[in-house]
Enzyme design. Structure first.
Site, PDB file in Angstrom:
ATOM      1  N   THR A 124       0.818  -1.211   0.000  1.00 47.21           N
ATOM      2  CA  THR A 124       0.000   0.000   0.000  1.00 47.21           C
ATOM      3  C   THR A 124       0.854   1.266   0.000  1.00 47.21           C
ATOM      4  O   THR A 124       1.979   1.258   0.531  1.00 47.21           O
ATOM      5  CB  THR A 124      -0.903  -0.004   1.257  1.00 47.21           C
ATOM      6  OG1 THR A 124      -1.481   1.287   1.436  1.00 47.21           O
ATOM      7  CG2 THR A 124      -0.124  -0.330   2.530  1.00 47.21           C
ATOM      8  N   ASP A 125       0.294   2.353  -0.523  1.00 47.29           N
ATOM      9  CA  ASP A 125       1.019   3.636  -0.469  1.00 47.29           C
ATOM     10  C   ASP A 125       1.151   4.143   0.973  1.00 47.29           C
ATOM     11  O   ASP A 125       1.970   5.021   1.245  1.00 47.29           O
ATOM     12  CB  ASP A 125       0.333   4.687  -1.361  1.00 47.29           C
ATOM     13  CG  ASP A 125      -1.094   5.026  -0.956  1.00 47.29           C
ATOM     14  OD1 ASP A 125      -1.642   4.394  -0.031  1.00 47.29           O
ATOM     15  OD2 ASP A 125      -1.686   5.938  -1.589  1.00 47.29           O
ATOM     16  N   GLU A 126       0.339   3.580   1.899  1.00 47.85           N
ATOM     17  CA  GLU A 126       0.389   4.056   3.292  1.00 47.85           C
ATOM     18  C   GLU A 126       1.738   3.812   3.953  1.00 47.85           C
ATOM     19  O   GLU A 126       2.033   4.431   4.977  1.00 47.85           O
ATOM     20  CB  GLU A 126      -0.694   3.379   4.141  1.00 47.85           C
ATOM     21  CG  GLU A 126      -2.067   3.810   3.774  1.00 47.85           C
ATOM     22  CD  GLU A 126      -3.055   3.716   4.929  1.00 47.85           C
ATOM     23  OE1 GLU A 126      -2.639   3.572   6.094  1.00 47.85           O
ATOM     24  OE2 GLU A 126      -4.253   3.789   4.644  1.00 47.85           O
ATOM     25  N   TYR A 149      -1.681  -0.328  11.188  1.00 48.68           N
ATOM     26  CA  TYR A 149      -1.887  -1.057   9.928  1.00 48.68           C
ATOM     27  C   TYR A 149      -0.696  -0.860   8.987  1.00 48.68           C
ATOM     28  O   TYR A 149      -0.076  -1.829   8.513  1.00 48.68           O
ATOM     29  CB  TYR A 149      -3.189  -0.592   9.243  1.00 48.68           C
ATOM     30  CG  TYR A 149      -3.246  -0.917   7.762  1.00 48.68           C
ATOM     31  CD1 TYR A 149      -3.403  -2.227   7.321  1.00 48.68           C
ATOM     32  CD2 TYR A 149      -3.106   0.088   6.795  1.00 48.68           C
ATOM     33  CE1 TYR A 149      -3.428  -2.529   5.961  1.00 48.68           C
ATOM     34  CE2 TYR A 149      -3.132  -0.199   5.448  1.00 48.68           C
ATOM     35  CZ  TYR A 149      -3.293  -1.513   5.029  1.00 48.68           C
ATOM     36  OH  TYR A 149      -3.316  -1.807   3.686  1.00 48.68           O
ATOM     37  N   LYS A 153       2.265  -3.375   7.352  1.00 44.80           N
ATOM     38  CA  LYS A 153       2.464  -3.563   5.905  1.00 44.80           C
ATOM     39  C   LYS A 153       3.910  -3.215   5.525  1.00 44.80           C
ATOM     40  O   LYS A 153       4.519  -3.883   4.695  1.00 44.80           O
ATOM     41  CB  LYS A 153       1.482  -2.680   5.111  1.00 44.80           C
ATOM     42  CG  LYS A 153       0.027  -3.070   5.231  1.00 44.80           C
ATOM     43  CD  LYS A 153      -0.300  -4.449   4.670  1.00 44.80           C
ATOM     44  CE  LYS A 153      -0.236  -4.524   3.173  1.00 44.80           C
ATOM     45  NZ  LYS A 153      -0.675  -5.866   2.682  1.00 44.80           N
TER      46      LYS A 153
HETATM   47  P1  NAD Z   1     -10.125  -6.941   2.490  1.00 47.46           P
HETATM   48  O1  NAD Z   1     -10.094  -6.630   3.949  1.00 47.46           O
HETATM   49  O2  NAD Z   1     -11.328  -6.609   1.699  1.00 47.46           O
HETATM   50  O3  NAD Z   1      -9.830  -8.495   2.270  1.00 47.46           O
HETATM   51  C1  NAD Z   1      -8.849  -9.190   2.967  1.00 47.46           C
HETATM   52  C2  NAD Z   1      -9.027 -10.669   2.665  1.00 47.46           C
HETATM   53  O4  NAD Z   1      -7.976 -11.383   3.328  1.00 47.46           O
HETATM   54  C3  NAD Z   1     -10.335 -11.262   3.180  1.00 47.46           C
HETATM   55  O5  NAD Z   1     -10.874 -12.141   2.233  1.00 47.46           O
HETATM   56  C4  NAD Z   1      -9.932 -12.013   4.442  1.00 47.46           C
HETATM   57  O6  NAD Z   1     -10.768 -13.102   4.757  1.00 47.46           O
HETATM   58  C5  NAD Z   1      -8.528 -12.476   4.047  1.00 47.46           C
HETATM   59  N1  NAD Z   1      -7.686 -12.744   5.220  1.00 47.46           N
HETATM   60  C6  NAD Z   1      -7.499 -11.940   6.292  1.00 47.46           C
HETATM   61  N2  NAD Z   1      -6.682 -12.553   7.165  1.00 47.46           N
HETATM   62  C7  NAD Z   1      -6.336 -13.744   6.610  1.00 47.46           C
HETATM   63  C8  NAD Z   1      -5.500 -14.809   7.024  1.00 47.46           C
HETATM   64  N3  NAD Z   1      -4.880 -14.792   8.202  1.00 47.46           N
HETATM   65  N4  NAD Z   1      -5.342 -15.872   6.207  1.00 47.46           N
HETATM   66  C9  NAD Z   1      -5.994 -15.907   5.002  1.00 47.46           C
HETATM   67  N5  NAD Z   1      -6.817 -14.941   4.581  1.00 47.46           N
HETATM   68  C10 NAD Z   1      -6.978 -13.866   5.372  1.00 47.46           C
HETATM   69  O7  NAD Z   1      -8.823  -6.233   1.902  1.00 47.46           O
HETATM   70  P2  NAD Z   1      -8.614  -5.506   0.497  1.00 47.46           P
HETATM   71  O8  NAD Z   1      -9.072  -4.109   0.597  1.00 47.46           O
HETATM   72  O9  NAD Z   1      -9.112  -6.381  -0.583  1.00 47.46           O
HETATM   73  O10 NAD Z   1      -7.008  -5.469   0.472  1.00 47.46           O
HETATM   74  C11 NAD Z   1      -6.268  -6.534  -0.108  1.00 47.46           C
HETATM   75  C12 NAD Z   1      -4.799  -6.206  -0.006  1.00 47.46           C
HETATM   76  O11 NAD Z   1      -4.511  -4.991  -0.662  1.00 47.46           O
HETATM   77  C13 NAD Z   1      -4.304  -6.017   1.435  1.00 47.46           C
HETATM   78  O12 NAD Z   1      -3.032  -6.582   1.535  1.00 47.46           O
HETATM   79  C14 NAD Z   1      -4.237  -4.499   1.600  1.00 47.46           C
HETATM   80  O13 NAD Z   1      -3.238  -4.155   2.539  1.00 47.46           O
HETATM   81  C15 NAD Z   1      -3.857  -4.071   0.207  1.00 47.46           C
HETATM   82  N6  NAD Z   1      -4.299  -2.729  -0.190  1.00 47.46           N
HETATM   83  C16 NAD Z   1      -5.604  -2.363  -0.106  1.00 47.46           C
HETATM   84  C17 NAD Z   1      -6.005  -1.102  -0.570  1.00 47.46           C
HETATM   85  C18 NAD Z   1      -7.447  -0.645  -0.510  1.00 47.46           C
HETATM   86  O14 NAD Z   1      -7.712   0.503  -0.817  1.00 47.46           O
HETATM   87  N7  NAD Z   1      -8.399  -1.498  -0.168  1.00 47.46           N
HETATM   88  C19 NAD Z   1      -5.056  -0.234  -1.108  1.00 47.46           C
HETATM   89  C20 NAD Z   1      -3.716  -0.640  -1.151  1.00 47.46           C
HETATM   90  C21 NAD Z   1      -3.358  -1.888  -0.720  1.00 47.46           C
HETATM   91  O1  DAU Z   2      -4.011   4.141   0.757  1.00 51.63           O
HETATM   92  C1  DAU Z   2      -4.267   2.772   0.681  1.00 51.63           C
HETATM   93  C2  DAU Z   2      -5.094   2.347   1.873  1.00 51.63           C
HETATM   94  O2  DAU Z   2      -6.410   2.832   1.652  1.00 51.63           O
HETATM   95  C3  DAU Z   2      -5.118   0.829   2.061  1.00 51.63           C
HETATM   96  O3  DAU Z   2      -3.826   0.390   2.369  1.00 51.63           O
HETATM   97  C4  DAU Z   2      -6.082   0.429   3.185  1.00 51.63           C
HETATM   98  O4  DAU Z   2      -6.182  -0.989   3.253  1.00 51.63           O
HETATM   99  C5  DAU Z   2      -7.445   1.004   2.861  1.00 51.63           C
HETATM  100  O5  DAU Z   2      -8.342   0.718   3.913  1.00 51.63           O
HETATM  101  C6  DAU Z   2      -7.345   2.509   2.650  1.00 51.63           C
HETATM  102  O6  DAU Z   2      -7.000   3.185   3.882  1.00 51.63           O
HETATM  103  P1  DAU Z   2      -7.701   4.560   4.302  1.00 51.63           P
HETATM  104  O7  DAU Z   2      -7.576   4.748   5.743  1.00 51.63           O
HETATM  105  O8  DAU Z   2      -7.230   5.662   3.406  1.00 51.63           O
HETATM  106  O9  DAU Z   2      -9.211   4.202   3.855  1.00 51.63           O
HETATM  107  P2  DAU Z   2     -10.634   4.494   4.528  1.00 51.63           P
HETATM  108  O10 DAU Z   2     -11.666   4.122   3.516  1.00 51.63           O
HETATM  109  O11 DAU Z   2     -10.736   3.922   5.892  1.00 51.63           O
HETATM  110  O12 DAU Z   2     -10.628   6.073   4.674  1.00 51.63           O
HETATM  111  C7  DAU Z   2     -10.406   6.922   3.554  1.00 51.63           C
HETATM  112  C8  DAU Z   2     -10.355   8.333   4.070  1.00 51.63           C
HETATM  113  O13 DAU Z   2     -11.661   8.730   4.536  1.00 51.63           O
HETATM  114  C9  DAU Z   2      -9.437   8.530   5.274  1.00 51.63           C
HETATM  115  O14 DAU Z   2      -8.854   9.823   5.194  1.00 51.63           O
HETATM  116  C10 DAU Z   2     -10.373   8.451   6.474  1.00 51.63           C
HETATM  117  C11 DAU Z   2     -11.662   9.052   5.932  1.00 51.63           C
HETATM  118  N1  DAU Z   2     -12.928   8.530   6.478  1.00 51.63           N
HETATM  119  C12 DAU Z   2     -13.095   7.176   6.519  1.00 51.63           C
HETATM  120  C13 DAU Z   2     -14.273   6.637   6.964  1.00 51.63           C
HETATM  121  C14 DAU Z   2     -14.466   5.134   7.037  1.00 51.63           C
HETATM  122  C15 DAU Z   2     -13.926   9.395   6.854  1.00 51.63           C
HETATM  123  O15 DAU Z   2     -13.776  10.646   6.797  1.00 51.63           O
HETATM  124  N2  DAU Z   2     -15.098   8.865   7.299  1.00 51.63           N
HETATM  125  C16 DAU Z   2     -15.323   7.513   7.380  1.00 51.63           C
HETATM  126  O16 DAU Z   2     -16.417   7.095   7.812  1.00 51.63           O
END
Ligand code: NAD
Ligand code: DAU
Length: 338
Positions: A124-126, A149, A153
């Protein structure tokens, strides 16, 4: 190619499994997923009847299970499995340490032991921390994770690179910005706000709502993941961003407009502790080396995403009621192990 995907029942993983099976007819996929609260087998409805797909219920934290599965022989592993929600990591960091760090190490160990020729870590970019109003994250930007988190990562990324350096495993990393699109668990900003707007409930805005995220449609990210898997180089990191920087408040306002609600639903709430102010990604390296570029403009992608949630309101309500687990029981039952 016989591919092991972890976390394929989550948001990005399920979109990736669908894309890979659709566009790579010769591939077979085994999906290892623990089905945590975020893992929803319904996300792969239909796909689960494809003979090229198999589900293996288990945890990447279970070393013996991981080893037994990887021993089967795979040409590649793509690790999506993670605890992914920042807010949850503030109140329960241990599960993040177990899954995101120890789980990744278990996969790396198995990949090393069984000589898996490719390992793609989804990051992730985080991990880069927070940006001032100017500038972008480059692959060379020093890691500066600010919350539990992102710290887990970043640790996982470092383990992946250490396994490349020390043991020569063929691993690489993608770091993407905030994804949005179909099948995202409704605790994240966009699906939470969209589903609340449908229900006429308040849209929580953390702090002043001026934090900036760079929104990347999940289909663009999945194309980038495929490109990295097929063309990326060992030991390299590839940033994948959408080029769609937006303050959270403007995202909430756009959602209200698309759903026909007014701004009285905006609810300013206490800020997230340690909240990162701005993320922005430079992805010229992915463009140059992988031939990848994001294609979906945010306004169009958001409208399509809202339509998808409108057409799939039952999907959201089943998640909210916890009912989706019965789909798993019915379709896989106790026989779902490997
Ligand atoms: P998500 O939370 O929707 O899904 C996570 C999945 O992993 C689920 O199916 C869960 O059951 C499975 N899981 C969790 N713990 C596990 C374990 N111990 N063993 C096997 N499976 C397990 O997550 P997502 O948003 O689809 O993110 C997927 C990946 O991408 C993550 O690694 C996250 O860090 C990364 N990522 C997400 C975002 C975003 O915006 N959602 C952005 C950048 C990177
Ligand atoms: O940047 C990549 C990341 O993006 C991934 O690595 C994470 O897995 C993914 O969850 C996401 O993280 P964020 O914290 O950026 O996502 P979230 O959707 O939780 O929040 C997006 C932005 O909105 C953040 O600045 C917090 C804000 N927010 C979030 C929620 C849930 C609100 O203002 N209100 C809300 O109810």
């Amino acid at each position: 190619m016989k591919l092991l995907v972890t976390g394929g029942c989550g948001f990005i993983g399920s979109n990736f499994v669908r894309l890979a099976l659709k566009t790579r007819p010769a591939w077979t996929i085994v999906n290892l997923d623990a089905l945590t609260y975020a893992g929803n087998p319904e996300n792969l409805k239909g796909v689960d009847r494809d003979p090229r797909y198999r589900f293996a219920k288990g945890s990447i934290c279970d070393e013996a299970f991981v080893d037994g599965l990887v021993k089967e022989g795979f040409q590649a592993i793509v690790n999506f499995a993670a605890e992914s929600h920042v807010d949850r990591s503030l109140y329960g960091p241990s599960e993040f340490v177990r899954t995101n760090i120890q789980g990744t190490v278990n996969l790396l160990e198995a990949a090393k032991r069984h000589a898996v020729p490719r390992f793609l870590q989804i990051s992730t970019d985080e991990v880069y921390g927070s940006l001032p109003p100017e500038g972008f994250f480059h692959e060379t930007t020093p890691l500066h994770p600010n919350n539990p988190y992102s710290a887990t990562k970043a640790a996982a990324d470092q383990m992946v690179l250490a396994y490349v350096h020390t043991f020569g495993i063929e691993a690489l990393i993608t770091r993407s910005s905030n994804n949005y699109g179909p099948y995202q668990y409704p605790e994240k900003l966009i699906p939470l706000h969209v589903s609340n707007a449908f229900e006429g409930k308040p849209l929580p805005v953390y702090g002043d709502g001026m934090q900036i995220r760079d929104w990347l449609h999940v289909e663009d990210n999945c194309r980038g993941v495929l490109a990295a898997l097929e063309k990326g180089k060992k030991g390299e990191v590839y940033n994948l961003g959408g080029g769609n920087e937006r303050p959270n408040l403007s995202v909430a306002q756009a959602i209200l407009k698309h759903t026909g609600r007014d701004e009285s639903l905006l609810q300013y709430v206490k800020d997230r502790p340690g909240h990162d102010r701005r993320y922005a990604i430079d992805c010229t390296k992915a463009n140059r080396e992988l031939g990848w570029t994001p294609e979906i403009v945010f306004e169009k992608g958001l409208a399509g995403t809202i339509d998808w949630y409108r057409e799939n309101r039952e999907w959201v309500s089943r998640i909210k009621s916890g009912e989706y687990r019965s789909y798993y029981e019915k379709n896989y039952g106790a026989a779902a192990g490997r």
